[in-house]
Design a protein around this motif. Sequence first.
Motif, PDB file in Angstrom:
ATOM      1  N   ASP A  28     -10.081  15.073  -2.878  1.00  0.00           N
ATOM      2  CA  ASP A  28     -10.956  14.293  -4.093  1.00  0.00           C
ATOM      3  C   ASP A  28     -12.103  14.832  -4.182  1.00  0.00           C
ATOM      4  O   ASP A  28     -13.286  14.041  -4.528  1.00  0.00           O
ATOM      5  CB  ASP A  28     -11.159  12.680  -3.171  1.00  0.00           C
ATOM      6  N   LYS A  39     -19.290   0.639   3.330  1.00  0.00           N
ATOM      7  CA  LYS A  39     -19.917  -0.751   2.742  1.00  0.00           C
ATOM      8  C   LYS A  39     -19.748  -1.699   4.143  1.00  0.00           C
ATOM      9  O   LYS A  39     -18.593  -1.577   4.594  1.00  0.00           O
ATOM     10  CB  LYS A  39     -19.227  -1.256   1.545  1.00  0.00           C
ATOM     11  N   ARG A  41     -20.267  -5.640   5.177  1.00  0.00           N
ATOM     12  CA  ARG A  41     -20.483  -6.922   4.650  1.00  0.00           C
ATOM     13  C   ARG A  41     -20.206  -7.965   5.858  1.00  0.00           C
ATOM     14  O   ARG A  41     -19.082  -7.953   6.527  1.00  0.00           O
ATOM     15  CB  ARG A  41     -19.609  -7.267   3.232  1.00  0.00           C
ATOM     16  N   TRP A  52     -15.916  -1.210   4.741  1.00  0.00           N
ATOM     17  CA  TRP A  52     -15.104  -0.230   3.817  1.00  0.00           C
ATOM     18  C   TRP A  52     -15.587   0.966   4.114  1.00  0.00           C
ATOM     19  O   TRP A  52     -16.837   1.424   4.256  1.00  0.00           O
ATOM     20  CB  TRP A  52     -15.333  -0.647   2.655  1.00  0.00           C
ATOM     21  N   PRO A  87       1.179  -5.578   6.911  1.00  0.00           N
ATOM     22  CA  PRO A  87       1.820  -4.865   5.623  1.00  0.00           C
ATOM     23  C   PRO A  87       0.956  -4.584   4.422  1.00  0.00           C
ATOM     24  O   PRO A  87       1.496  -3.637   3.763  1.00  0.00           O
ATOM     25  CB  PRO A  87       3.201  -5.450   5.394  1.00  0.00           C
ATOM     26  N   MET A  88       0.062  -5.396   4.275  1.00  0.00           N
ATOM     27  CA  MET A  88      -0.824  -5.258   3.117  1.00  0.00           C
ATOM     28  C   MET A  88      -1.671  -3.881   3.303  1.00  0.00           C
ATOM     29  O   MET A  88      -1.967  -3.485   2.114  1.00  0.00           O
ATOM     30  CB  MET A  88      -1.710  -6.507   3.442  1.00  0.00           C
ATOM     31  N   ALA A  89      -1.679  -3.368   4.710  1.00  0.00           N
ATOM     32  CA  ALA A  89      -2.552  -2.086   4.574  1.00  0.00           C
ATOM     33  C   ALA A  89      -1.911  -1.050   3.862  1.00  0.00           C
ATOM     34  O   ALA A  89      -2.583   0.047   3.492  1.00  0.00           O
ATOM     35  CB  ALA A  89      -2.707  -1.944   6.038  1.00  0.00           C
ATOM     36  N   GLY A  90      -0.682  -1.012   3.542  1.00  0.00           N
ATOM     37  CA  GLY A  90      -0.082   0.273   2.884  1.00  0.00           C
ATOM     38  C   GLY A  90       1.632   0.047   3.113  1.00  0.00           C
ATOM     39  O   GLY A  90       1.856  -0.643   3.982  1.00  0.00           O
ATOM     40  N   SER A  91       2.322   0.363   2.235  1.00  0.00           N
ATOM     41  CA  SER A  91       3.915   0.344   2.314  1.00  0.00           C
ATOM     42  C   SER A  91       3.897   0.950   3.543  1.00  0.00           C
ATOM     43  O   SER A  91       5.251   0.792   3.921  1.00  0.00           O
ATOM     44  CB  SER A  91       4.366   0.879   1.080  1.00  0.00           C
ATOM     45  N   ALA A 148      -6.411  -2.361   4.561  1.00  0.00           N
ATOM     46  CA  ALA A 148      -6.081  -1.398   3.860  1.00  0.00           C
ATOM     47  C   ALA A 148      -6.372  -0.119   4.317  1.00  0.00           C
ATOM     48  O   ALA A 148      -7.311   0.266   4.901  1.00  0.00           O
ATOM     49  CB  ALA A 148      -6.838  -1.371   2.356  1.00  0.00           C
ATOM     50  N   THR A 244      -3.493  11.150   2.834  1.00  0.00           N
ATOM     51  CA  THR A 244      -2.595  12.245   2.505  1.00  0.00           C
ATOM     52  C   THR A 244      -3.025  13.436   3.625  1.00  0.00           C
ATOM     53  O   THR A 244      -2.228  13.973   4.038  1.00  0.00           O
ATOM     54  CB  THR A 244      -2.561  12.747   1.273  1.00  0.00           C
TER      55      THR A 244
ATOM     56  N   ARG B  94       1.909  -2.837  -5.046  1.00  0.00           N
ATOM     57  CA  ARG B  94       3.494  -2.614  -4.764  1.00  0.00           C
ATOM     58  C   ARG B  94       4.394  -2.863  -6.160  1.00  0.00           C
ATOM     59  O   ARG B  94       4.120  -3.680  -6.935  1.00  0.00           O
ATOM     60  CB  ARG B  94       4.103  -3.689  -3.855  1.00  0.00           C
ATOM     61  N   ILE B 243      -8.005  17.994  -9.782  1.00  0.00           N
ATOM     62  CA  ILE B 243      -8.725  16.931  -8.962  1.00  0.00           C
ATOM     63  C   ILE B 243      -9.779  15.994  -9.645  1.00  0.00           C
ATOM     64  O   ILE B 243      -9.937  15.010  -9.431  1.00  0.00           O
ATOM     65  CB  ILE B 243      -9.630  17.753  -7.816  1.00  0.00           C
ATOM     66  N   LYS B 247      -9.909  12.030  -9.800  1.00  0.00           N
ATOM     67  CA  LYS B 247     -11.115  11.489  -9.665  1.00  0.00           C
ATOM     68  C   LYS B 247     -11.281  10.333 -10.707  1.00  0.00           C
ATOM     69  O   LYS B 247     -11.840   9.483 -10.507  1.00  0.00           O
ATOM     70  CB  LYS B 247     -12.522  12.420  -9.622  1.00  0.00           C
ATOM     71  N   GLU B 250      -9.142   7.390 -10.294  1.00  0.00           N
ATOM     72  CA  GLU B 250      -9.560   6.728  -9.130  1.00  0.00           C
ATOM     73  C   GLU B 250     -10.755   5.756  -9.565  1.00  0.00           C
ATOM     74  O   GLU B 250     -10.932   4.535  -9.280  1.00  0.00           O
ATOM     75  CB  GLU B 250     -10.218   7.773  -8.020  1.00  0.00           C
TER      76      GLU B 250
END
Lengths: 313, 309
Positions: A28, A39, A41, A52, A87-91, A148, A244, B94, B243, B247, B250
């Motif tokens: 990234d 973040k 809250r 977050w 399961p909402m956190a990721g598949s 998430a 990843t 999904r 990349i 970005k 994203e």
Amino acid sequence: MAPGQLPEPSLTEVEFLNQSLSRGLRLDGRGFYKCRDIKVRFGDELGCVNVWIGSTRVSTSVRATLVPPRADRPYEGFLQITTDISPMAGSEYDMGGGASSSARAREVLFDRLVEKAVRRTEAVDREALCVVAGEQVWNIHLTVHLLADTGAALDAAVLSSMISLRHFRRPDYTIENGNEVRLYSVEERVPVPLAIHHTPLCVTFSLFNLDRPSKPLSGSGQEQEESSGLDYGNTVSLMDPSLTEEILADSKLVLVLNSQKEICVLDKAGGAPLDAEVLLETLRAGLARVKELSELVDEHLRKDASVRVVEVR
Amino acid sequence: MTVVLPGDIVPLPSSSSSSIKLGPGLLPSQPDPSAASSSSSSHTLTSIRPGALGQLVDGNRSKGKRKDDSDSQGGPSSSRPSSQAWWVETNTKRYIPSPGDSVIGQITNRGAESYTVSLFSAHQTTLPALSFEGATKRHKPNLKIGQLVYARVVSADRFTEPELTCVDPVTGKSEGFGELKVEERNGKQGFAMVWKISIGLARSLLRPNHKLLPTLANHFPFEAAIGANGQVWIRASEPRQVITVGKVLEEADSLYYPEQDSNVFRSGMEVEEEEQEQEGGLGELAEKVVLDRGMIGEKRIKALVANFA
């Protein structure tokens, strides 16, 4: 692919990650020790916190009940931690794979590390939770929801847990007629914060051994440095890894540190061997990060305290 | 555009000659025995998820023209049997396979006759080994586990595994589908990566007039394959550029997501509560959200490009 099983990252992802890391780039575009924005809250209730880290999101809440203590420890209260990964956190957390699925394994690991980082570091003074010795103690129940997961879920979970515990206030009480506990509602008396010994915070590193021959680096062969003969060639450690990066890492290092520069947990479950110097370097980076995080925690709590009304009228 | 919530009844124009295609998020209303006599229950749909209601009449895009649905009777389309399509536009994470979608899948298993492909969703799918351009019994493509393919969903019925294909059944050509590989272009090795985005953004990017990727392509050339299952495969000549695209994507995804806009949404809700101009308040906002999804300004793209490339 059975449900609950994380598909291995595709060859494209594996290859690109290696190619970009060997050029000093993260997926990234961050620096190796650069972290995503955080973040925080607060909810309406005391102790209800959302954190977050990038898009990783954790929600924690705290409640307190009066229970009888254990017979062998009459002066100690309880800190009970429940973690929940929906399961909402990721598949990859979809249930259905049974007890042996990787989703289950990840959940157990997550649960254990949160437990290690928050409960076993004795962050909360449990003796201060004693109300009437041998009869009634506070049971502090901390619930952690991972909503998430885009990497560094543990960092977010521990951060959120600690903010929650420091934000929470239990009802005040007096003892009448010897051992009768009288609880005061929020309207009658200002609730009391928990006694916190220290604030352990978690920093996750993903470690990559770039020169390992088992991982072909096509397209960048000329840029590989000669391996120094040691097993762990050119190790790169990434702070605050993305999902990843976390999955593809050769090894994962979880540090739980506090702002007093104490190492509370150092967890490296398996993976490639690690050079002592790299470990020291990541520790140094981790300490700097925890210092930042502690300041962030303090600032958020201060900010919230300035706007929240907990006083009686 | 109208905003619907799960359970909302969507009334249909009573032109019985038209055939109706249902997109995601809508089901024919269950005939309610108590109310069956009062209203024509056969002509209503029930939404099963929250979002903006979209409609297409006769293949003409008339998104958000639900208020003008009288023109399906009086308009030029009234002469021939009109067909219309309804769906609920919403952004999810999904993917649910539906026929005709272009998707990016990952080979997770290979058999003699077919490959098993994961679409990063609840379902795994089959990709027959013969569904490639020029594939015969003797000469089949050889894909490895972990490779990515760009494919089209052929069938996605209930209780069966969805099926993919990499070939157009009419022309017999690949038409851009097939294995996603990094080939040498002009003697230079390229770099490829797959980025994950929300399903809504992926659908928006697939709109031919969406400007995000063309604008970005002004800065450097790259190739993209957009999967409706929220995967975008990018190939460029430098990792930095790949990349950068990541970005930008994203950023595009975070425009109306996660909740930085909750205040706007809340004010929209208040408009609805006051029952004044329901269409004008929340509906307009919904339309804006749908149409502007992923639309980053040129300046912002420039800044992002300058940061990384």
